[in-house]
Design a protein around this motif. Sequence first.
Motif, PDB file in Angstrom:
ATOM      1  N   SER A  78       0.813  -1.216   0.000  1.00  0.00           N
ATOM      2  CA  SER A  78       0.000   0.000   0.000  1.00  0.00           C
ATOM      3  C   SER A  78       0.843   1.261   0.000  1.00  0.00           C
ATOM      4  O   SER A  78       0.394   2.328  -0.449  1.00  0.00           O
ATOM      5  N   VAL A 128      -1.044  11.859   7.224  1.00  0.00           N
ATOM      6  CA  VAL A 128      -2.437  11.700   6.803  1.00  0.00           C
ATOM      7  C   VAL A 128      -2.532  10.698   5.648  1.00  0.00           C
ATOM      8  O   VAL A 128      -3.380   9.795   5.650  1.00  0.00           O
ATOM      9  N   VAL A 129      -1.658  10.861   4.645  1.00  0.00           N
ATOM     10  CA  VAL A 129      -1.652   9.950   3.494  1.00  0.00           C
ATOM     11  C   VAL A 129      -1.291   8.539   3.935  1.00  0.00           C
ATOM     12  O   VAL A 129      -1.897   7.539   3.501  1.00  0.00           O
ATOM     13  N   GLU A 159      -1.642   7.115   6.913  1.00  0.00           N
ATOM     14  CA  GLU A 159      -2.722   6.494   7.685  1.00  0.00           C
ATOM     15  C   GLU A 159      -3.849   6.031   6.768  1.00  0.00           C
ATOM     16  O   GLU A 159      -4.376   4.912   6.924  1.00  0.00           O
ATOM     17  N   ALA A 160      -4.222   6.881   5.818  1.00  0.00           N
ATOM     18  CA  ALA A 160      -5.318   6.512   4.917  1.00  0.00           C
ATOM     19  C   ALA A 160      -4.976   5.260   4.125  1.00  0.00           C
ATOM     20  O   ALA A 160      -5.806   4.343   3.982  1.00  0.00           O
ATOM     21  N   ARG A 184      -4.911   2.112   6.543  1.00  0.00           N
ATOM     22  CA  ARG A 184      -6.243   1.709   7.003  1.00  0.00           C
ATOM     23  C   ARG A 184      -7.019   1.019   5.872  1.00  0.00           C
ATOM     24  O   ARG A 184      -7.725   0.030   6.091  1.00  0.00           O
ATOM     25  N   GLU A 185      -6.860   1.553   4.686  1.00  0.00           N
ATOM     26  CA  GLU A 185      -7.561   0.939   3.556  1.00  0.00           C
ATOM     27  C   GLU A 185      -7.035  -0.470   3.301  1.00  0.00           C
ATOM     28  O   GLU A 185      -7.801  -1.402   3.043  1.00  0.00           O
ATOM     29  N   ASP A 192      -9.556  -2.143   6.361  1.00  0.00           N
ATOM     30  CA  ASP A 192     -10.643  -2.433   5.423  1.00  0.00           C
ATOM     31  C   ASP A 192     -10.336  -3.677   4.578  1.00  0.00           C
ATOM     32  O   ASP A 192     -11.172  -4.587   4.449  1.00  0.00           O
TER      33      ASP A 192
END
Length: 508
Positions: A426, A447-448, A450-451, A454-455, A459
């Motif tokens: 990722s 921020v990038v 973490e996103a 998490r994805e 998820d």
Amino acid sequence: MTIPPAESAGPRLRVAPSPTGDPHVGTAYMSLFNLAFARQQGGRFILRIEDTDRARFREDSEEQVFDTLHWLGLTWDEGPDVGGPYAPYRQSERLDTYRPYVDRLLEQGDAYHCYCTPERLQEMRERQQRLKQPTGYDRLCHGKSREERARLDGFSDTPVVRMLVPTDVELRFTDLIRGDVNAPHPDDQVILKADGFPTYHLAVVVDDHEMGITHVVRGEEWISSTPKHLLLYRMLGLTPPAFAHMPLLRNEDKSKISKRKNPAARLTWFQEEGYLPEALVNFLALLAYPPMTETDGSDREVFTFGEFSDRFDWSKVNPVGPIFDMKKLQWLNGVYIRELEPGDFTARLLPFLEDGGVLSGAPSLGELGRLKDVAALIQTRIGTLLESVPLVAPFFVADDALVVAEDARAGLADNAGEVLDAALASLGPIDDAGRGVLGSESDWNGVVIEAALREAIVDGMGIKARFAFGPLRAAVSGARISPPLFESMEILGKHSTMTRLRRLRDSL
């Protein structure tokens, strides 16, 4: 002979530690209350070194007293290092001062020579204890010449001098903290030792008088000695000071705090452990003084020395010996750490990081910039400055030298390899060899990161967030507990982050 006391526009108070080892936290405790009152009243605070105990004297101890009190901001107006109108301020340099007072007491019949050997005194005490009699000197030497005493057993050719304590001596005195106090009847106390050095009891009276001390603030263990001191003042025709006996600091088992039982009794320990001096001063005040009461009736436990001094009142000092509550100090220290300006906080971390081997000497500009970023992550997470060392260390170690701690490795779940694979995929494309291919660093931010993670993990793999990132934390920091993960990755940069993730993955 009576030397007039020093003159001062305001009260004169002193602290008088003995240089017999590492400075005791009680020295700071006493200094704080002495100084608070002196500053409030526009008086003077004096540091005097009572070094007449030559058997226990330690050469470096005096300098440690100076250093630790200066570290706490408890500065004095007169003392051995700064001088003053009533120098010298070391008792060992004042020996000629005490002899005239001893001679006067001898001439008046208020003192006498005692020729008893230590062995004879020990036998006397043991006999008194067997017979369940009060222990104390039996006055064998009183009223006898040297020749008369020499004809009796247990004679020493080098005498001491004892004060002659009347049987009807007044045992009550008024204490600023405790009101009327009853003290036990003293025996004939030694005031001059065989080596020519005065004992504490004579020296403290003479020095306090000659230095014009108006208020004697000391620990409650000296209550039993106060009648002796008041008697010496009376015998010498001197005006005694006011007395305030502070409650003793105690361990959790209510025993007196000591360096043998509790490392916190050693004042330098607080420096070594990373406590802030302003937090320790605040804590020491709270041990025997109530929180600040605001106009709305609320209490405030966090306050400065200036606020403490401005509102100081002897009647509010609690005479009950306080428990040295380390949890309370840890909390208070954390409060002060969080209130530091970022630059100040970073500067205070540097000595601990150097001592801990995280940094080698003064940091470069690049290292300092990284340290400031890391400091911002940990400032709200530590209770002492020393706790910063393991948190900061991973940011200043080479990627190939980072060691994953055994507890961090043991805590990895069976799916740790899959989680690391998902993270690597990722955060960057995968080449034919399965290695992370570095992309642009410009979009590498918390921020990038973490996103993306998490994805891919929460998820994509259906793992709950609180369990998802343990392998990543272990890979990046080498520990189970670290600063915030995504911000840490941002500070490390993409190259280091990917390298560390891959190293752990390869080791599984």
